[in-house]
Design an enzyme around this catalytic site. Structure first.
Site, PDB file in Angstrom:
ATOM      1  N   GLY A  31       0.805  -1.156  -0.082  1.00 22.58           N
ATOM      2  CA  GLY A  31       0.099  -0.012   0.176  1.00 22.58           C
ATOM      3  C   GLY A  31       0.638   1.196   0.163  1.00 22.58           C
ATOM      4  N   GLU A  51       4.394   4.496   6.574  1.00 15.96           N
ATOM      5  CA  GLU A  51       3.202   3.606   6.404  1.00 15.96           C
ATOM      6  C   GLU A  51       2.109   4.524   5.726  1.00 15.96           C
ATOM      7  OE1 GLU A  51       1.929   1.013   6.369  1.00 15.96           O
ATOM      8  OE2 GLU A  51       2.088  -0.122   8.047  1.00 15.96           O
ATOM      9  N   ASP A 100      -4.243   1.236  11.381  1.00 15.31           N
ATOM     10  CA  ASP A 100      -5.493   1.329  11.803  1.00 15.31           C
ATOM     11  C   ASP A 100      -5.596   0.777  13.022  1.00 15.31           C
ATOM     12  OD1 ASP A 100      -8.030   0.491  11.861  1.00 15.31           O
ATOM     13  OD2 ASP A 100      -8.053  -0.949  10.223  1.00 15.31           O
ATOM     14  N   LYS A 148      -6.067   6.143  11.088  1.00 17.24           N
ATOM     15  CA  LYS A 148      -7.357   5.832  11.378  1.00 17.24           C
ATOM     16  C   LYS A 148      -7.246   5.277  12.891  1.00 17.24           C
ATOM     17  CE  LYS A 148     -10.013   3.266   8.502  1.00 17.24           C
ATOM     18  NZ  LYS A 148     -10.417   2.026   8.077  1.00 17.24           N
ATOM     19  N   ASP A 160      -6.087  -0.452  -0.983  1.00 21.11           N
ATOM     20  CA  ASP A 160      -7.037  -1.507  -1.695  1.00 21.11           C
ATOM     21  C   ASP A 160      -8.314  -2.135  -1.049  1.00 21.11           C
ATOM     22  OD1 ASP A 160      -5.304  -3.169  -0.025  1.00 21.11           O
ATOM     23  OD2 ASP A 160      -6.038  -4.725  -1.461  1.00 21.11           O
ATOM     24  N   ARG A 206      -6.225   0.283  -5.972  1.00 23.83           N
ATOM     25  CA  ARG A 206      -4.806   1.228  -5.552  1.00 23.83           C
ATOM     26  C   ARG A 206      -4.464   2.174  -6.421  1.00 23.83           C
ATOM     27  NH1 ARG A 206      -2.280  -2.225  -1.558  1.00 23.83           N
ATOM     28  NH2 ARG A 206      -2.572  -4.421  -2.177  1.00 23.83           N
TER      29      ARG A 206
HETATM   30  C1  PRP Z   1      -2.388  -1.997   5.597  1.00 26.02           C
HETATM   31  C2  PRP Z   1      -1.337  -0.921   5.928  1.00 26.02           C
HETATM   32  C3  PRP Z   1      -0.596  -1.553   7.261  1.00 26.02           C
HETATM   33  C4  PRP Z   1      -1.860  -2.361   7.862  1.00 26.02           C
HETATM   34  C5  PRP Z   1      -2.383  -1.441   9.262  1.00 26.02           C
HETATM   35  O1  PRP Z   1      -1.558  -2.999   4.924  1.00 26.02           O
HETATM   36  O2  PRP Z   1      -0.423  -0.845   5.026  1.00 26.02           O
HETATM   37  O3  PRP Z   1       0.604  -2.336   6.809  1.00 26.02           O
HETATM   38  O4  PRP Z   1      -2.705  -2.704   6.907  1.00 26.02           O
HETATM   39  O5  PRP Z   1      -3.245  -2.231   9.472  1.00 26.02           O
HETATM   40  P1  PRP Z   1      -3.236  -2.261  11.282  1.00 26.02           P
HETATM   41  O6  PRP Z   1      -2.714  -0.992  11.801  1.00 26.02           O
HETATM   42  O7  PRP Z   1      -4.586  -2.750  11.634  1.00 26.02           O
HETATM   43  O8  PRP Z   1      -2.081  -3.364  11.546  1.00 26.02           O
HETATM   44  P2  PRP Z   1      -2.693  -4.197   4.219  1.00 26.02           P
HETATM   45  O9  PRP Z   1      -2.631  -5.412   5.133  1.00 26.02           O
HETATM   46  O10 PRP Z   1      -3.845  -3.780   3.822  1.00 26.02           O
HETATM   47  O11 PRP Z   1      -1.656  -4.672   2.951  1.00 26.02           O
HETATM   48  P3  PRP Z   1      -1.030  -3.791   1.756  1.00 26.02           P
HETATM   49  O12 PRP Z   1      -0.403  -2.711   2.207  1.00 26.02           O
HETATM   50  O13 PRP Z   1      -0.262  -4.956   0.891  1.00 26.02           O
HETATM   51  O14 PRP Z   1      -2.321  -3.297   1.027  1.00 26.02           O
END
Ligand code: PRP
Length: 198
Positions: A54, A109, A113, A141, A169, A175
């Site tokens: 991401g 990042e 979340d 978030k 995504d 994306r």
């Molecule tokens: C997203 C983002 C972080 C994670 C955050 O990655 O890039 O790595 O989620 O979530 P959290 O704070 O609840 O741990 P994702 O798993 O969507 O993978 P991607 O980057 O390949 O889309």
């Protein structure tokens, strides 16, 4: 909703209920974050560390907004299972290529979340004894945060909704939208692709 400013297919726009941040707003904020980093790291040659996938758009734009010597490296993680993920355990499937001992590291990042992923990775990076370790996040978030995290650089606070675009995504789609928007509930309920399961 199709216009010159958002030259994306009509059917994708149909899945977006609202544009939260336009391309111009994102670029302006990223440029400001870049200026802050330049100010704080003038003689430090920082290493920007990103987690795939991401972060690729944010990393590319942030790097170009930093006009001092800087290096970049990436990690990739995968979740073991929902149960282990809830405990904050992720699997490192691609490690950094460069040693970071004694380096000034900025962990970049796209979105934070719950904070579980970054918390796990920050612990991992800290063990390598960087000279300093700070976080730069574009979309924060806060609502679902489970762990208190000091965020040195922050782009935008976002609501607890499913957002896509600029690297974010839903099942690997969207994306490449140039803006960040809210995904309609109907798009969230699409059946999985029969071949990929995504
Ligand atoms: C997203 C983002 C972080 C994670 C955050 O990655 O890039 O790595 O989620 O979530 P959290 O704070 O609840 O741990 P994702 O798993 O969507 O993978 P991607 O980057 O390949 O889309």
């Amino acid at each position: 909703m199709m216009s010159d400013e958002y030259p994306v297919p009509e059917e994708w726009m149909a899945d977006i209920s609202k544009i939260l941040f336009t391309e111009a707003q994102i670029q302006a904020r990223v440029a400001a974050l870049g200026r802050q980093i330049v100010h704080d790291y003038a003689d430090k040659k920082p290493v920007l560390v990103g987690v795939l996938k991401g972060v690729i758009f944010f990393m590319a734009d942030l790097l170009r907004a930093i006009n001092i010597p800087v290096e970049v490296d990436f990690m990739s993680v995968s979740n073991y299972s929902p149960e282990l993920r809830d405990k904050g355990v992720v699997r490192l499937v691609k490690d950094l290529e460069m040693p970071i001992e004694g380096r000034h590291v900025i962990f970049v990042e796209d979105i934070i979340d719950t904070g579980l992923t970054i918390n796990y990775l920050l612990r991992n990076l800290r063990a390598r004894q960087p000279a300093s370790l700070e976080v730069c996040v574009l979309f924060n978030k806060e609502k679902r945060r489970l762990i208190d995290l000091p965020l040195r650089y922050k782009g935008f606070d976002v609501p607890d909704n499913y957002i896509v675009g600029y690297g974010l995504d839903y099942r690997e789609q969207y994306r490449n939208l140039p803006f960040v928007g809210l995904l309609k509930a109907q798009a969230l309920h699409q059946p999985a692709h029969p071949a990929t399961g995504l």
